[in-house]
Design a protein around this motif. Structure first.
Motif, PDB file in Angstrom:
ATOM      1  N   ALA A  30       1.701  11.076  -7.645  1.00  9.95           N
ATOM      2  CA  ALA A  30       1.993  10.505  -6.331  1.00  9.95           C
ATOM      3  C   ALA A  30       1.755  11.526  -5.231  1.00  9.95           C
ATOM      4  O   ALA A  30       2.119  12.698  -5.351  1.00  9.95           O
ATOM      5  CB  ALA A  30       3.438  10.024  -6.276  1.00  9.95           C
ATOM      6  N   ASN A  31       1.126  11.062  -4.148  1.00 13.86           N
ATOM      7  CA  ASN A  31       1.004  11.848  -2.928  1.00 13.86           C
ATOM      8  C   ASN A  31       2.084  11.375  -1.963  1.00 13.86           C
ATOM      9  O   ASN A  31       2.217  10.181  -1.707  1.00 13.86           O
ATOM     10  CB  ASN A  31      -0.380  11.667  -2.302  1.00 13.86           C
ATOM     11  CG  ASN A  31      -1.482  12.234  -3.175  1.00 13.86           C
ATOM     12  OD1 ASN A  31      -1.373  13.347  -3.680  1.00 13.86           O
ATOM     13  ND2 ASN A  31      -2.531  11.456  -3.379  1.00 13.86           N
ATOM     14  N   THR A  72       2.327   7.279  -2.235  1.00 10.44           N
ATOM     15  CA  THR A  72       1.228   6.416  -2.670  1.00 10.44           C
ATOM     16  C   THR A  72       0.588   6.968  -3.938  1.00 10.44           C
ATOM     17  O   THR A  72       0.667   8.165  -4.230  1.00 10.44           O
ATOM     18  CB  THR A  72       0.138   6.297  -1.588  1.00 10.44           C
ATOM     19  OG1 THR A  72      -0.397   7.595  -1.299  1.00 10.44           O
ATOM     20  CG2 THR A  72       0.708   5.694  -0.309  1.00 10.44           C
ATOM     21  N   VAL A  73      -0.048   6.075  -4.675  1.00  8.38           N
ATOM     22  CA  VAL A  73      -0.878   6.441  -5.813  1.00  8.38           C
ATOM     23  C   VAL A  73      -2.207   5.723  -5.667  1.00  8.38           C
ATOM     24  O   VAL A  73      -2.318   4.731  -4.945  1.00  8.38           O
ATOM     25  CB  VAL A  73      -0.216   6.069  -7.158  1.00  8.38           C
ATOM     26  CG1 VAL A  73       1.083   6.824  -7.343  1.00  8.38           C
ATOM     27  CG2 VAL A  73       0.024   4.570  -7.247  1.00  8.38           C
ATOM     28  N   ALA A  74      -3.206   6.225  -6.346  1.00  8.18           N
ATOM     29  CA  ALA A  74      -4.521   5.602  -6.285  1.00  8.18           C
ATOM     30  C   ALA A  74      -4.475   4.219  -6.909  1.00  8.18           C
ATOM     31  O   ALA A  74      -3.882   4.015  -7.982  1.00  8.18           O
ATOM     32  CB  ALA A  74      -5.542   6.475  -7.009  1.00  8.18           C
ATOM     33  N   GLY A  75      -5.078   3.223  -6.237  1.00 11.85           N
ATOM     34  CA  GLY A  75      -5.094   1.862  -6.744  1.00 11.85           C
ATOM     35  C   GLY A  75      -6.100   1.683  -7.865  1.00 11.85           C
ATOM     36  O   GLY A  75      -7.072   2.440  -7.983  1.00 11.85           O
ATOM     37  N   SER A 106       1.122   7.552 -12.672  1.00 11.31           N
ATOM     38  CA  SER A 106       0.085   8.228 -11.901  1.00 11.31           C
ATOM     39  C   SER A 106       0.724   9.246 -10.960  1.00 11.31           C
ATOM     40  O   SER A 106       1.851   9.054 -10.494  1.00 11.31           O
ATOM     41  CB  SER A 106      -0.739   7.221 -11.074  1.00 11.31           C
ATOM     42  OG  SER A 106      -1.353   6.258 -11.904  1.00 11.31           O
ATOM     43  N   THR A 129      -4.983   2.463  -2.135  1.00  9.15           N
ATOM     44  CA  THR A 129      -3.735   3.008  -2.653  1.00  9.15           C
ATOM     45  C   THR A 129      -2.701   1.902  -2.824  1.00  9.15           C
ATOM     46  O   THR A 129      -2.796   0.844  -2.202  1.00  9.15           O
ATOM     47  CB  THR A 129      -3.159   4.077  -1.705  1.00  9.15           C
ATOM     48  OG1 THR A 129      -2.887   3.482  -0.425  1.00  9.15           O
ATOM     49  CG2 THR A 129      -4.123   5.235  -1.535  1.00  9.15           C
ATOM     50  N   THR A 130      -1.737   2.166  -3.676  1.00  8.14           N
ATOM     51  CA  THR A 130      -0.591   1.285  -3.844  1.00  8.14           C
ATOM     52  C   THR A 130       0.671   2.137  -3.800  1.00  8.14           C
ATOM     53  O   THR A 130       0.611   3.363  -3.817  1.00  8.14           O
ATOM     54  CB  THR A 130      -0.647   0.518  -5.179  1.00  8.14           C
ATOM     55  OG1 THR A 130      -0.705   1.465  -6.253  1.00  8.14           O
ATOM     56  CG2 THR A 130      -1.865  -0.378  -5.233  1.00  8.14           C
ATOM     57  N   ALA A 154       0.814  -1.211   0.000  1.00  5.75           N
ATOM     58  CA  ALA A 154       0.000   0.000   0.000  1.00  5.75           C
ATOM     59  C   ALA A 154       0.845   1.257   0.000  1.00  5.75           C
ATOM     60  O   ALA A 154       0.371   2.326  -0.334  1.00  5.75           O
ATOM     61  CB  ALA A 154      -0.925   0.011   1.215  1.00  5.75           C
ATOM     62  N   TYR A 155       2.093   1.147   0.406  1.00  6.05           N
ATOM     63  CA  TYR A 155       2.955   2.322   0.418  1.00  6.05           C
ATOM     64  C   TYR A 155       4.408   1.879   0.342  1.00  6.05           C
ATOM     65  O   TYR A 155       4.739   0.706   0.476  1.00  6.05           O
ATOM     66  CB  TYR A 155       2.730   3.158   1.677  1.00  6.05           C
ATOM     67  CG  TYR A 155       3.150   2.464   2.948  1.00  6.05           C
ATOM     68  CD1 TYR A 155       4.447   2.596   3.454  1.00  6.05           C
ATOM     69  CD2 TYR A 155       2.251   1.664   3.648  1.00  6.05           C
ATOM     70  CE1 TYR A 155       4.824   1.949   4.613  1.00  6.05           C
ATOM     71  CE2 TYR A 155       2.630   1.018   4.817  1.00  6.05           C
ATOM     72  CZ  TYR A 155       3.918   1.163   5.296  1.00  6.05           C
ATOM     73  OH  TYR A 155       4.300   0.521   6.436  1.00  6.05           O
TER      74      TYR A 155
END
Length: 414
Positions: free
Chosen positions: A325-326, A376-379, A323, A384-385, A294-295
């Motif tokens: 990234a946060n 993380t990025v949206a899964g 994607s 998240t992944t 997840a992270y």
């Protein structure tokens, strides 16, 4: 040269190193293409199954795992999620390496002109890892429709399909074995010094070399026949590679599997390099699945203290993913922590100066700082992944500068 200019050049050099390291997973060098936007990927993850330990003779007491890019054999299941935009099914593995001959240029930068009347072949070379991945004597994803084939009746075949003409690459997904398909048998090249093909059906009792011949398995193969597969009606060609085998003793999670793909002309040329008409390098996989990740943490073990005015500190974050990234970055000094939210756009680099970050002044007077970044990025299916991040830190005293890379992975500072 002025000292300030030297510091700037050093900083630029280090950041460029970070960019190259971060984007290596997505770069396709040369005439090969990644099509269909979110549907076809070349840097998918390869499953690492449970394996036994080598005995004293160096033989692994487990089956040697095999991988086949086009069929997704041996790849992680998380690669095969349909993201809603794919036209040709659920697999993210492309049905072949897409070669755009219109992108082929010679050493002077001029376009290479292919002759539809001339015969060509294919050469494949495993360029990384340097040991532990080899070609087998079979291809589990061979095309069923074959025309003008020069096979010798065996399973060791490379297939080349004429995938047509289009420049709308973002929305174009040619079908597997599109157009006329040509079949070529292949053999190890002399560059492998007597190497042999791994017996993909029966195994050999060793994943690295053949006890029967005392030879290593082949890392480079090429077609042993040539055909006129280039057509004036096709700019793109789809190359279906053979199945490969890998040795768990020499391959680890995070290792990249890259293949050099070359169109070659006939064997009458005097040297191997002379036969290469056009080549490209493709990253077809990264060993290790990301299921459940997840992270991902990045550790920056040292930045200079905020009140150490004769020194400055900064860092770069490279997002090599497709994607945005946060990033939640926690800076700690003297037992106190400050969390700073950051954003890094897809396929981009963001550079930050530590003393200008929001809230960082709370650590003034606490001494040296370390930081941990979680990206993380949206899964695809929610949640998240892990983001595909790499980090680079740099600090200087206005006369000299130093820096270090922070490896992407589960490498938390604690």
């Amino acid at each position: 040269m002025r000292k300030s200019s030297l510091v700037l050049l050093l900083a630029m050099a280090f950041v460029l190193m970070s960019v190259a390291a971060g984007f290596s997973a997505h770069v396709i060098d040369g005439a090969c293409k990644q099509l269909c936007n979110k549907c076809w990927d070349y840097d998918l993850h390869i499953d690492i199954p449970g394996v036994g330990n080598p005995d004293q003779a160096g033989v692994v007491d487990s089956l040697c795992p095999q991988i086949d890019f086009e069929s997704s054999l041996g790849y992680c299941g998380s690669n095969n999620l349909n993201d809603g935009d794919c036209v040709n099914g659920q697999y993210n593995n492309a049905p072949g390496i897409i070669f755009d001959i219109c992108e082929c240029v010679d050493a002077t930068g001029n376009a290479i002109v292919f002759d539809p009347e001339a015969s060509y072949g294919i050469r494949l070379e495993i360029t990384s890892p340097v040991r532990g991945v080899y070609f087998t004597d079979g291809n589990v994803s061979g095309c069923a429709i074959v025309d003008e084939n020069c096979d010798e009746g065996g399973d060791a075949s490379i297939f080349v399909s004429q995938a047509g003409k289009t420049r709308n690459e973002g929305a174009w997904c040619p079908e597997a074995c599109a157009g006329t398909t040509y079949q070529f048998t292949y053999v190890p090249t002399f560059a492998d010094d007597g190497a042999v093909l791994y017996d993909g059906s029966a195994g050999t009792g060793n994943c690295d070399w053949d006890p029967g011949t005392d030879q290593f398995f082949a890392r480079t193969v090429q077609t042993d026949c040539y055909q006129t597969f280039v057509s004036s009606n096709a700019d793109y060609y789809m190359i279906d590679m053979p199945t490969m085998v890998w040795d768990p003793r020499y391959v680890s999670a995070g290792d990249e599997l890259t293949i050099k793909v070359s169109i070659i002309d006939d064997e009458d040329k005097p040297c191997t390099s002379c036969r290469e008409v056009c080549s490209c390098n493709v990253l077809v996989g990264i060993f290790g699945c990301e299921e459940g990740a997840a992270y991902c943490s990045l550790c920056f073990p040292y930045f200079t203290a905020l009140d150490q005015v004769e020194w400055w500190s900064g860092f770069a974050l490279t997002n090599s993913g497709a994607s945005d990234a946060n990033v939640s970055m926690t800076f700690t000094a003297g037992g106190e922590s400050v969390v700073v939210p950051l954003e890094v756009g897809k396929n981009s680099v963001e550079i930050f100066q530590v003393n200008q970050l929001a809230g960082i002044s709370a650590l003034a007077g606490n001494g040296a700082i370390y930081a941990e970044a979680v990206g993380t990025v949206a899964g695809v299916t929610g949640g998240t992944t892990a983001a595909s991040l790499t980090g680079f830190a740099i600090m200087g005293d206005y006369t000299q500068a130093y820096g270090y890379l922070s490896k992407s992975g589960f490498c938390a500072c604690k």
